[in-house]
Design a protein around this motif. Structure first.
Motif, mmCIF file in Angstrom:
data_model
loop_
_atom_site.group_PDB
_atom_site.id
_atom_site.type_symbol
_atom_site.label_atom_id
_atom_site.label_comp_id
_atom_site.label_asym_id
_atom_site.label_seq_id
_atom_site.Cartn_x
_atom_site.Cartn_y
_atom_site.Cartn_z
ATOM 1 N N LEU A 17 75.543 38.491 49.536
ATOM 2 C CA LEU A 17 74.334 38.253 50.299
ATOM 3 C C LEU A 17 73.564 39.536 50.563
ATOM 4 N N TYR A 18 74.276 40.642 50.789
ATOM 5 C CA TYR A 18 73.622 41.899 51.145
ATOM 6 C C TYR A 18 73.446 42.856 49.968
ATOM 7 N N ALA A 19 74.109 42.637 48.846
ATOM 8 C CA ALA A 19 74.101 43.608 47.746
ATOM 9 C C ALA A 19 72.706 43.906 47.196
ATOM 10 N N PRO A 20 71.883 42.926 46.863
ATOM 11 C CA PRO A 20 70.564 43.265 46.324
ATOM 12 C C PRO A 20 69.672 43.968 47.345
ATOM 13 N N GLN A 21 69.797 43.604 48.588
ATOM 14 C CA GLN A 21 68.965 44.199 49.629
ATOM 15 C C GLN A 21 69.407 45.619 49.957
ATOM 16 N N ILE A 23 70.129 48.083 47.979
ATOM 17 C CA ILE A 23 69.404 49.053 47.152
ATOM 18 C C ILE A 23 68.014 49.276 47.726
ATOM 19 N N PHE A 24 67.355 48.206 48.095
ATOM 20 C CA PHE A 24 66.010 48.311 48.652
ATOM 21 C C PHE A 24 66.018 49.035 49.993
ATOM 22 N N ILE A 25 67.032 48.802 50.780
ATOM 23 C CA ILE A 25 67.124 49.462 52.088
ATOM 24 C C ILE A 25 67.286 50.972 51.916
ATOM 25 N N PHE A 26 67.897 51.415 50.843
ATOM 26 C CA PHE A 26 68.036 52.843 50.576
ATOM 27 C C PHE A 26 66.753 53.433 49.985
ATOM 28 N N ILE A 27 66.114 52.735 49.058
ATOM 29 C CA ILE A 27 64.969 53.284 48.334
ATOM 30 C C ILE A 27 63.742 53.447 49.231
ATOM 31 N N PHE A 28 63.445 52.477 50.065
ATOM 32 C CA PHE A 28 62.218 52.525 50.862
ATOM 33 C C PHE A 28 62.178 53.734 51.803
ATOM 34 N N PRO A 29 63.210 54.010 52.601
ATOM 35 C CA PRO A 29 63.157 55.219 53.441
ATOM 36 C C PRO A 29 63.155 56.513 52.623
ATOM 37 N N PHE A 62 57.137 44.155 55.108
ATOM 38 C CA PHE A 62 57.409 43.210 56.193
ATOM 39 C C PHE A 62 57.665 41.799 55.671
ATOM 40 N N ILE A 63 56.926 41.380 54.661
ATOM 41 C CA ILE A 63 57.169 40.060 54.076
ATOM 42 C C ILE A 63 58.566 40.006 53.469
ATOM 43 N N SER A 64 58.974 41.083 52.824
ATOM 44 C CA SER A 64 60.319 41.143 52.256
ATOM 45 C C SER A 64 61.382 41.071 53.351
ATOM 46 N N CYS A 65 61.148 41.760 54.461
ATOM 47 C CA CYS A 65 62.112 41.715 55.578
ATOM 48 C C CYS A 65 62.196 40.328 56.192
ATOM 49 N N SER A 102 56.335 46.618 47.276
ATOM 50 C CA SER A 102 56.297 47.711 48.248
ATOM 51 C C SER A 102 56.838 49.008 47.659
ATOM 52 N N VAL A 103 57.925 48.929 46.904
ATOM 53 C CA VAL A 103 58.488 50.140 46.295
ATOM 54 C C VAL A 103 57.535 50.688 45.232
ATOM 55 N N THR A 104 56.943 49.818 44.437
ATOM 56 C CA THR A 104 56.017 50.261 43.402
ATOM 57 C C THR A 104 54.773 50.909 43.990
ATOM 58 N N SER A 105 54.246 50.348 45.059
ATOM 59 C CA SER A 105 53.052 50.935 45.660
ATOM 60 C C SER A 105 53.353 52.294 46.285
ATOM 61 N N LEU A 106 54.535 52.480 46.859
ATOM 62 C CA LEU A 106 54.891 53.807 47.367
ATOM 63 C C LEU A 106 55.190 54.783 46.228
#
Length: 121
Positions: A17-21, A23-29, A62-65, A102-106
């Motif tokens: 449940l948490y594995a795909p998220q 990676i995103f939680i690490f990349i965004f910050p 925020f939509i992703s969260c 969100s990652v692509t735009s940043l």
């Protein structure tokens, strides 16, 4: 069913449940930190130079969260099994799409334009 099997099943379900998220939680910050370093000596922030791109990055984050929260609620068993599977797949797709936006735009602030064109094509 022994108690050990139930615990292993619960742990593997939580991990899935948490594995795909994760990676995103690490990349965004990390991308936000790199943006802070890049714009450290510049008088204008990315919000002033590229307001639409930053609005897109933050709103899609925020939509992703919110879709991640919805995915957690669906997996908690609030819906029937048929409806649960349909909504779970839909919400998971929404979450991944907006996380990528969100990652692509940043990332567009950090990578030069010719490299971005190569990545897209």
């Amino acid at each position: 069913m022994p108690l050990m099997d139930i615990e292993e099943t619960t742990i593997s379900t939580k991990r899935d449940l948490y594995a795909p998220q994760a990676i995103f939680i690490f990349i965004f910050p990390a991308l936000l930190g790199l943006l802070q370093i890049k714009y450290q000596g510049i008088a204008k922030s990315p919000f002033e130079t590229h307001p639409k791109t930053m609005e897109l990055a933050i709103s899609s984050f925020f939509i992703s969260c919110f879709s991640f929260y919805a995915r957690l609620r669906i997996s908690a068993g609030l819906l029937s099994s048929r409806g649960k599977k349909i909504y779970y797949c839909f919400v998971q797709s929404i979450m991944f799409i907006f996380a990528l936006i969100s990652v692509t735009s940043l990332l567009s602030f950090l990578v030069p334009v010719p490299v971005c064109l190569l990545l897209v094509s």
